[in-house]
Design a protein around this motif. Structure first.
Motif, PDB file in Angstrom:
ATOM      1  N   LEU A  34       0.847  -1.192   0.000  1.00 18.80           N
ATOM      2  CA  LEU A  34       0.000   0.000   0.000  1.00 18.80           C
ATOM      3  C   LEU A  34       0.884   1.243   0.000  1.00 18.80           C
ATOM      4  O   LEU A  34       2.095   1.149   0.145  1.00 18.80           O
ATOM      5  CB  LEU A  34      -0.864   0.046   1.271  1.00 18.80           C
ATOM      6  N   GLY A  35       0.270   2.390  -0.086  1.00 16.73           N
ATOM      7  CA  GLY A  35       0.965   3.635   0.198  1.00 16.73           C
ATOM      8  C   GLY A  35       1.830   4.185  -0.908  1.00 16.73           C
ATOM      9  O   GLY A  35       1.621   3.923  -2.095  1.00 16.73           O
ATOM     10  N   ASP A  36       2.838   4.958  -0.490  1.00 18.39           N
ATOM     11  CA  ASP A  36       3.679   5.733  -1.395  1.00 18.39           C
ATOM     12  C   ASP A  36       4.368   4.899  -2.467  1.00 18.39           C
ATOM     13  O   ASP A  36       4.591   5.376  -3.566  1.00 18.39           O
ATOM     14  CB  ASP A  36       4.767   6.475  -0.590  1.00 18.39           C
ATOM     15  N   LEU A  37       4.736   3.670  -2.154  1.00 12.45           N
ATOM     16  CA  LEU A  37       5.562   2.870  -3.062  1.00 12.45           C
ATOM     17  C   LEU A  37       4.834   1.659  -3.649  1.00 12.45           C
ATOM     18  O   LEU A  37       5.470   0.711  -4.098  1.00 12.45           O
ATOM     19  CB  LEU A  37       6.835   2.437  -2.330  1.00 12.45           C
ATOM     20  N   LEU A 155       9.610   8.560   2.752  1.00 12.71           N
ATOM     21  CA  LEU A 155       8.409   7.939   2.201  1.00 12.71           C
ATOM     22  C   LEU A 155       8.003   6.787   3.106  1.00 12.71           C
ATOM     23  O   LEU A 155       8.795   6.327   3.924  1.00 12.71           O
ATOM     24  CB  LEU A 155       8.677   7.407   0.785  1.00 12.71           C
ATOM     25  N   THR A 156       6.788   6.292   2.937  1.00  6.83           N
ATOM     26  CA  THR A 156       6.332   5.159   3.729  1.00  6.83           C
ATOM     27  C   THR A 156       6.154   3.945   2.842  1.00  6.83           C
ATOM     28  O   THR A 156       5.447   3.997   1.834  1.00  6.83           O
ATOM     29  CB  THR A 156       5.003   5.473   4.439  1.00  6.83           C
ATOM     30  N   LEU A 157       6.824   2.864   3.216  1.00 10.16           N
ATOM     31  CA  LEU A 157       6.659   1.561   2.569  1.00 10.16           C
ATOM     32  C   LEU A 157       5.743   0.779   3.490  1.00 10.16           C
ATOM     33  O   LEU A 157       6.094   0.518   4.640  1.00 10.16           O
ATOM     34  CB  LEU A 157       8.016   0.882   2.413  1.00 10.16           C
ATOM     35  N   SER A 158       4.547   0.443   3.028  1.00 12.39           N
ATOM     36  CA  SER A 158       3.577  -0.181   3.924  1.00 12.39           C
ATOM     37  C   SER A 158       2.862  -1.339   3.243  1.00 12.39           C
ATOM     38  O   SER A 158       2.836  -1.441   2.025  1.00 12.39           O
ATOM     39  CB  SER A 158       2.566   0.856   4.411  1.00 12.39           C
ATOM     40  N   SER A 159       2.288  -2.206   4.081  1.00 13.61           N
ATOM     41  CA  SER A 159       1.581  -3.375   3.561  1.00 13.61           C
ATOM     42  C   SER A 159       0.542  -3.857   4.568  1.00 13.61           C
ATOM     43  O   SER A 159       0.659  -3.616   5.762  1.00 13.61           O
ATOM     44  CB  SER A 159       2.568  -4.503   3.241  1.00 13.61           C
ATOM     45  N   ILE A 160      -0.467  -4.528   4.036  1.00 17.88           N
ATOM     46  CA  ILE A 160      -1.444  -5.263   4.838  1.00 17.88           C
ATOM     47  C   ILE A 160      -0.997  -6.713   4.791  1.00 17.88           C
ATOM     48  O   ILE A 160      -0.827  -7.275   3.706  1.00 17.88           O
ATOM     49  CB  ILE A 160      -2.866  -5.135   4.259  1.00 17.88           C
ATOM     50  N   ASN A 161      -0.784  -7.329   5.969  1.00 19.70           N
ATOM     51  CA  ASN A 161      -0.185  -8.665   6.025  1.00 19.70           C
ATOM     52  C   ASN A 161      -1.083  -9.685   6.704  1.00 19.70           C
ATOM     53  O   ASN A 161      -1.883  -9.335   7.577  1.00 19.70           O
ATOM     54  CB  ASN A 161       1.134  -8.616   6.806  1.00 19.70           C
ATOM     55  N   LEU A 162      -0.891 -10.937   6.331  1.00 19.66           N
ATOM     56  CA  LEU A 162      -1.409 -12.088   7.050  1.00 19.66           C
ATOM     57  C   LEU A 162      -0.205 -12.877   7.526  1.00 19.66           C
ATOM     58  O   LEU A 162       0.761 -13.058   6.774  1.00 19.66           O
ATOM     59  CB  LEU A 162      -2.277 -12.974   6.145  1.00 19.66           C
ATOM     60  N   GLY A 163      -0.258 -13.343   8.777  1.00 17.64           N
ATOM     61  CA  GLY A 163       0.892 -14.054   9.313  1.00 17.64           C
ATOM     62  C   GLY A 163       0.506 -15.221  10.173  1.00 17.64           C
ATOM     63  O   GLY A 163      -0.643 -15.369  10.598  1.00 17.64           O
ATOM     64  N   PHE A 164       1.500 -16.046  10.435  1.00 16.13           N
ATOM     65  CA  PHE A 164       1.349 -17.251  11.233  1.00 16.13           C
ATOM     66  C   PHE A 164       2.565 -17.359  12.153  1.00 16.13           C
ATOM     67  O   PHE A 164       3.697 -17.163  11.697  1.00 16.13           O
ATOM     68  CB  PHE A 164       1.286 -18.485  10.326  1.00 16.13           C
ATOM     69  N   ASN A 165       2.352 -17.633  13.431  1.00  5.24           N
ATOM     70  CA  ASN A 165       3.440 -17.876  14.382  1.00  5.24           C
ATOM     71  C   ASN A 165       3.226 -19.189  15.093  1.00  5.24           C
ATOM     72  O   ASN A 165       2.088 -19.562  15.407  1.00  5.24           O
ATOM     73  CB  ASN A 165       3.503 -16.767  15.455  1.00  5.24           C
TER      74      ASN A 165
END
Length: 168
Positions: A34-37, A155-165
């Motif tokens: 998402l976002g700037d980049l 700038l902002t490097l951003s993301s929507i994530n799904l994760g597993f721990n």
């Protein structure tokens, strides 16, 4: 930046002083940019490791690190001599952050990571302030979560994530 680092150290020191027990967890995540980049990168992939200490009922704090990379997109450039595909450099980071997690119920939690992401990718790049709020499902051995990850400098490097721990 100094305030963030000092705050993270204070939280971890508080966790050491009051820790009755803790747990180690490792995992992986993937996300959409998402976002700037968003036009420069296609996907976020990474691995995570954290250790959390229980400092109060349903509340844990600790430290987290790992590796996260943002894979670059190929772009087509049209010139009078034809079209060319150009691929930029992947952006790789090693996060060094404080982490906190609060259990809303036995199975639902909210959490956040706050720290600094050290740039280790190829090419030129800078690190930045890392922030990552999370919401997820947990049991005694696993966590599945959704998060928003941002790495900000100019700038902002951003993301929507799904994760597993997996918890040890």
């Amino acid at each position: 930046m100094k305030k963030i680092i000092l705050s993270a150290i204070a939280v971890m020191a508080f966790g050491f002083a009051n820790a009755q027990e803790g747990h180690f967890k490792v995992g992986a995540h993937t996300g959409f940019i998402l976002g700037d980049l968003k036009d420069s990168y296609s996907v976020n992939l990474g691995v995570d490791a954290a250790y959390l200490w229980n400092v109060a009922d349903k509340f844990s704090v600790g430290a987290t690190t790992g590796y996260t990379t943002y894979l670059s997109k190929k772009t087509t450039v049209d010139t009078p001599f034809g079209s060319f595909e150009i691929e930029g450099d992947n952006a790789g980071f090693i996060p060094v952050a404080a982490t906190a997690q609060y259990s809303l119920t036995d199975n639902l939690f909210v959490g956040a990571d706050l720290g600094y992401a050290i740039y280790v990718g190829s090419g030129e790049g800078d690190g930045g302030v890392l922030y990552q709020p999370k919401f997820g499902y947990q049991n005694e051995k696993i966590e599945i979560f959704a998060s928003y990850k941002g790495i900000s400098d100019d700038l902002t490097l951003s993301s929507i994530n799904l994760g597993f721990n997996y918890k040890f």
